[in-house]
Design a protein around this motif. Structure first.
Motif, mmCIF file in Angstrom:
data_model
loop_
_atom_site.group_PDB
_atom_site.id
_atom_site.type_symbol
_atom_site.label_atom_id
_atom_site.label_comp_id
_atom_site.label_asym_id
_atom_site.label_seq_id
_atom_site.Cartn_x
_atom_site.Cartn_y
_atom_site.Cartn_z
ATOM 1 N N SER A 186 50.139 42.032 49.065
ATOM 2 C CA SER A 186 50.480 41.821 50.467
ATOM 3 C C SER A 186 51.562 40.744 50.622
ATOM 4 N N LEU A 187 51.379 39.618 49.936
ATOM 5 C CA LEU A 187 52.371 38.536 50.020
ATOM 6 C C LEU A 187 53.716 38.987 49.464
ATOM 7 N N GLY A 211 45.149 42.462 45.624
ATOM 8 C CA GLY A 211 45.490 42.973 46.952
ATOM 9 C C GLY A 211 46.244 41.947 47.782
ATOM 10 N N PHE A 212 45.759 40.706 47.753
ATOM 11 C CA PHE A 212 46.445 39.657 48.530
ATOM 12 C C PHE A 212 47.827 39.353 47.952
ATOM 13 N N MET A 238 35.873 43.048 40.985
ATOM 14 C CA MET A 238 36.148 43.034 42.422
ATOM 15 C C MET A 238 36.985 41.809 42.815
ATOM 16 N N ARG A 239 36.729 40.699 42.115
ATOM 17 C CA ARG A 239 37.518 39.487 42.382
ATOM 18 C C ARG A 239 39.001 39.729 42.049
ATOM 19 N N LEU A 298 40.458 42.554 42.045
ATOM 20 C CA LEU A 298 40.972 43.503 43.036
ATOM 21 C C LEU A 298 41.412 42.757 44.300
ATOM 22 N N ALA A 299 40.576 41.805 44.749
ATOM 23 C CA ALA A 299 40.908 41.037 45.954
ATOM 24 C C ALA A 299 42.172 40.204 45.722
ATOM 25 N N ILE A 300 42.212 39.513 44.584
ATOM 26 C CA ILE A 300 43.386 38.679 44.279
ATOM 27 C C ILE A 300 44.640 39.554 44.206
ATOM 28 N N LEU A 315 54.834 42.017 49.459
ATOM 29 C CA LEU A 315 55.434 42.939 50.429
ATOM 30 C C LEU A 315 56.096 42.180 51.579
ATOM 31 N N PHE A 316 55.460 41.085 52.028
ATOM 32 C CA PHE A 316 56.093 40.247 53.062
ATOM 33 C C PHE A 316 57.460 39.772 52.571
#
Lengths: 70, 135
Positions: free
Chosen positions: A13-14, A9-10, A2-3, A5-7, A16-17
């Protein structure tokens, strides 16, 4: 698991920015830059009160305080 | 006489030039990077620098770049990174699973303990803030 997955995902996101900003800066792009989006939002006023500027400044101020002071 | 909000001031002031603004931002960032989280100094430095920038941004002392009157349809692409971030930040925040499923802040905290990274983050924050003030 899960860790990771979170890393991931972020990071996505970055990334994509960065990709959208890069696309916005291409010649003839129909995508505004992030700065242009912010400038447009900051134009919003209610009467003579610059609600957009106050909101964007307030958000950015809080973000800095959140990461750099606490 | 009060000036209209959309007025764009043409005459640049000395402190508005990059040769002045960049070293000032770097110095402010180096000082800010020395203050650890949760310290009184860090709180005062954040509130002080941010407060001055907001004050500059809400009056007409700093020249502003003209803002677009409307956004092109491509602006919708900006929702993609925002939605991805909000989904993961929301999920990690609601789960409250600590380091097992960390929020963005929790992931950033160990990185920001390094003084150089902290100063660089200060510089990024202040530079973006200065950019917003000039918008």
């Amino acid at each position: 698991m899960m860790r990771a997955l979170a890393i991931g995902g972020f990071l996505v996101s970055l990334a994509l920015f960065a990709v959208v900003e890069w696309a916005a800066r291409r010649e003839g792009s129909r995508i505004p830059t992030l700065g242009e989006v912010c400038a447009y939002v900051m134009r919003y006023e209610v009467g003579s009160v610059p609600v957009g500027r106050i909101g964007v400044f307030g958000f950015w101020w809080w973000l800095g305080w959140h990461f750099l002071a606490r | 006489m009060e000036q209209p909000h959309d007025l764009t001031v043409e005459a640049p002031r000395a402190w508005d030039r990059p040769a002045v603004a960049v070293p000032v931002l770097v110095c402010l960032s180096l000082v800010g990077g020395r203050f650890p989280s949760f310290s009184v100094e860090a709180n005062l430095w954040t509130l002080g620098t941010g407060g001055v920038l907001i004050w500059l941004g809400l009056n007409n002392r700093v020249p502003r770049r003209p803002a677009p009157h409307r956004l092109e349809s491509g602006a919708v692409w900006w929702t993609l990174p925002v939605v991805v971030f909000v989904v993961f930040e929301g999920a990690t925040f609601v789960a409250a699973a600590g380091d097992g499923f960390p929020t963005f802040s929790r992931l950033a905290d160990p990185l920001l303990e390094d003084r150089l990274v902290r100063s660089a983050t200060w510089l990024a924050w202040l530079s973006a803030f200065w950019g917003l003030v000039r918008r």
